[in-house]
Structures are given as C-alpha cells and as structure tokens.
Design a protein around this motif. Structure first.
Motif, PDB file in Angstrom:
ATOM      1  N   TRP A 178      41.582  34.895  43.641  1.00 48.30           N
ATOM      2  CA  TRP A 178      40.767  35.193  42.583  1.00 48.30           C
ATOM      3  C   TRP A 178      40.755  36.847  42.631  1.00 48.30           C
ATOM      4  O   TRP A 178      40.796  37.404  41.111  1.00 48.30           O
ATOM      5  CB  TRP A 178      39.350  35.016  42.791  1.00 48.30           C
ATOM      6  CG  TRP A 178      39.186  33.374  42.523  1.00 48.30           C
ATOM      7  CD1 TRP A 178      40.200  32.489  42.313  1.00 48.30           C
ATOM      8  CD2 TRP A 178      37.931  32.590  42.786  1.00 48.30           C
ATOM      9  NE1 TRP A 178      39.536  31.216  42.314  1.00 48.30           N
ATOM     10  CE2 TRP A 178      38.286  31.106  42.721  1.00 48.30           C
ATOM     11  CE3 TRP A 178      36.671  33.031  43.066  1.00 48.30           C
ATOM     12  CZ2 TRP A 178      37.513  30.293  42.613  1.00 48.30           C
ATOM     13  CZ3 TRP A 178      35.717  32.026  43.362  1.00 48.30           C
ATOM     14  CH2 TRP A 178      36.021  30.516  43.111  1.00 48.30           C
ATOM     15  N   LEU A 215      36.945  28.984  34.602  1.00 50.56           N
ATOM     16  CA  LEU A 215      36.378  29.693  35.572  1.00 50.56           C
ATOM     17  C   LEU A 215      36.751  31.010  35.379  1.00 50.56           C
ATOM     18  O   LEU A 215      35.827  31.845  36.105  1.00 50.56           O
ATOM     19  CB  LEU A 215      37.687  29.267  36.724  1.00 50.56           C
ATOM     20  CG  LEU A 215      37.597  30.084  38.117  1.00 50.56           C
ATOM     21  CD1 LEU A 215      36.141  29.887  38.981  1.00 50.56           C
ATOM     22  CD2 LEU A 215      38.805  29.832  38.952  1.00 50.56           C
ATOM     23  N   LEU A 249      30.041  36.803  36.840  1.00 47.05           N
ATOM     24  CA  LEU A 249      29.736  37.092  38.166  1.00 47.05           C
ATOM     25  C   LEU A 249      30.077  38.531  38.228  1.00 47.05           C
ATOM     26  O   LEU A 249      29.102  39.101  39.049  1.00 47.05           O
ATOM     27  CB  LEU A 249      30.422  36.368  39.040  1.00 47.05           C
ATOM     28  CG  LEU A 249      30.300  36.444  40.609  1.00 47.05           C
ATOM     29  CD1 LEU A 249      29.071  36.457  40.846  1.00 47.05           C
ATOM     30  CD2 LEU A 249      31.154  35.571  41.296  1.00 47.05           C
ATOM     31  N   ALA A 250      31.196  39.155  37.797  1.00 48.39           N
ATOM     32  CA  ALA A 250      31.488  40.329  38.121  1.00 48.39           C
ATOM     33  C   ALA A 250      30.395  41.317  37.261  1.00 48.39           C
ATOM     34  O   ALA A 250      29.979  42.478  37.904  1.00 48.39           O
ATOM     35  CB  ALA A 250      32.990  40.704  37.582  1.00 48.39           C
ATOM     36  N   PHE A 305      41.871  37.418  38.920  1.00 51.72           N
ATOM     37  CA  PHE A 305      40.981  37.770  37.918  1.00 51.72           C
ATOM     38  C   PHE A 305      41.299  38.900  37.092  1.00 51.72           C
ATOM     39  O   PHE A 305      41.433  38.968  35.752  1.00 51.72           O
ATOM     40  CB  PHE A 305      39.541  37.839  38.498  1.00 51.72           C
ATOM     41  CG  PHE A 305      38.365  38.422  37.573  1.00 51.72           C
ATOM     42  CD1 PHE A 305      37.877  37.483  36.650  1.00 51.72           C
ATOM     43  CD2 PHE A 305      38.127  39.672  37.548  1.00 51.72           C
ATOM     44  CE1 PHE A 305      36.989  37.846  35.652  1.00 51.72           C
ATOM     45  CE2 PHE A 305      36.838  40.069  36.722  1.00 51.72           C
ATOM     46  CZ  PHE A 305      36.657  39.345  35.886  1.00 51.72           C
ATOM     47  N   LEU A 329      33.664  33.782  36.203  1.00 55.42           N
ATOM     48  CA  LEU A 329      34.058  35.053  37.220  1.00 55.42           C
ATOM     49  C   LEU A 329      33.733  36.133  36.405  1.00 55.42           C
ATOM     50  O   LEU A 329      33.220  37.577  37.060  1.00 55.42           O
ATOM     51  CB  LEU A 329      35.497  35.157  37.962  1.00 55.42           C
ATOM     52  CG  LEU A 329      35.475  33.798  38.850  1.00 55.42           C
ATOM     53  CD1 LEU A 329      36.998  33.937  39.135  1.00 55.42           C
ATOM     54  CD2 LEU A 329      34.668  33.972  39.933  1.00 55.42           C
TER      55      LEU A 329
END
Length: 222
Positions: free
Chosen positions: A20, A62, A69-70, A24, A66
């Motif tokens: 990731w 996903l 989340l970041a 990402f 993410l």
C-alpha cells in the motif's frame, strides 16, 4: 499444518499491507492527473478474473478508505481531534474505529448516489452487479476529493484567520474539481451535453451534502 497455513496467511497479509505504501501514492497521482482514464480503468478491471483485478493499482473502495485514513493520520499529527458533543455522537464517533467508519460511509455516499443516478439515466435495472462498475469508478474520483476536503476542514478548525481562509479556499477548489470531473464523467458515460451533465453532477453533489449535513446535525443535537 495449521500453523504453516497461518504463517502463509500472515506473509500474504504483510505483503499486501506493505505494498500500500507504493500503490496508494501511485494511484492517487494517477487519479489526480487522469481521473477519467482511471474511472474507465476501474470499470475495465472488473471484467478480469478476480485474482487479476487491479494488479497495478489499489482497488477503488480500498483506495477511498486509505485516503480517509491518510487524512485521519494527518489530523492526529496536527493534534486536531473531533470532539463528541452529544451522547449519540459519543457512541458513533467516540473512538477511532467509529470515526473512521463514519467518515468512510460519509464520503462513500457520493459515489453511491452518482452510481445510482447513472444507472437510472441509462434506464438499467439496479442490482448489486450493475451498480458495482459505476460505484467503483466513482470511488476513484471521490478519493482525492475526500482527502482534500478532510485536510481543508482541519485547517478551518485550526485557530488562526490565515489557516481558516486557506482551509475554505482548499475546500472550494476540491469541490470545483470534483464537480468538473463528475460532469465530464457523466458526459462521457451517458453521452449527454455539458449543460445536462453539469446540472446532474451539481444536483448529486448537493444532495449528498444535504444528507451528510443532516446526519451530522442529528449526531450533534442528540
């Protein structure tokens, strides 16, 4: 034997998570530069076998998770914490897991509404499979919007006039970018004109905002 299977599963999990860190930022860069191309890529990849899908990028849901989340990690770095103001809000967002889940559902609402709108305009039946392709495409488009708006709101609530102004300016830029990207996506997907596509994109964006603001008000007041 069971221990070896568990060890193999842990190896796969570690490899998946650590990659990731590569895919990402790579996926974010590709979506930011070529949003329409990545939206088409999402729909195309779903036609492949499951094990071959999204082998050179993160899967759209996903990627959206993410991105949120970041933004949350940045919030923690800046020591900006959401304060629960009511009993209901303490139950829903009173811990990190609840807060992340709530934010994920909040930003996933726009891809869902846009996917539903697209299917309705196409005259297609709504089911889990027909909705999947436009929803996945929309998750790619929503992720940069989500991370930018989240960062902007952190600047808005940070003490200081300058940070507040920068935050609101960043939020406006994110909203305009998202609106333009959605209008172009609808134009290409539905083969509609710019005027119709722009109004549809604006309507879905406003509807999603009203729903999220209503939910937020319920959490604050109850």
């Amino acid at each position: 034997m069971d221990f070896l299977k568990l060890l193999k599963s842990l190896e796969e999990f570690l490899y998946e998570v650590i990659t990731w860190l590569v895919f990402f930022p790579l996926t974010l860069w590709r979506v930011a530069r070529h949003p329409q191309r990545m939206a088409r890529y999402a729909e195309t990849e779903l036609r492949d076998k499951l094990e071959k899908q999204f082998d050179d990028a993160l899967s759209p849901p996903l990627f959206l998770m993410l991105a949120i989340l970041a933004a949350h990690v940045l919030e923690l770095i800046l020591h900006q914490r959401v304060q629960a103001t009511s009993e209901l809000s303490r139950q829903v967002v009173g811990n990190e897991q609840g807060l992340l889940l709530f934010r994920t559902l909040t930003f996933a609402l726009w891809p869902l509404l846009m996917a539903i709108h697209c299917q309705r305009r196409r005259g297609q039946r709504l089911d889990r499979e027909s909705l999947r392709r436009p929803f996945y495409a929309q998750c790619y488009l929503a992720a940069p919007f989500a991370i930018t708006v989240s960062m902007a709101m952190q600047l808005v609530i940070k003490p200081g006039v300058t940070s507040t102004r920068i935050g609101w300016a960043l939020a406006v830029v994110a909203a305009v970018w998202y609106l333009c990207v959605q209008a172009r996506w609808l134009r290409e997907t539905l083969r509609a004109n710019w005027w119709s596509s722009g109004l549809s994109a604006l309507g879905v964006l406003v509807l999603g905002g009203i729903i999220n603001l209503t939910i937020g008000a319920v959490l604050v007041l109850n």
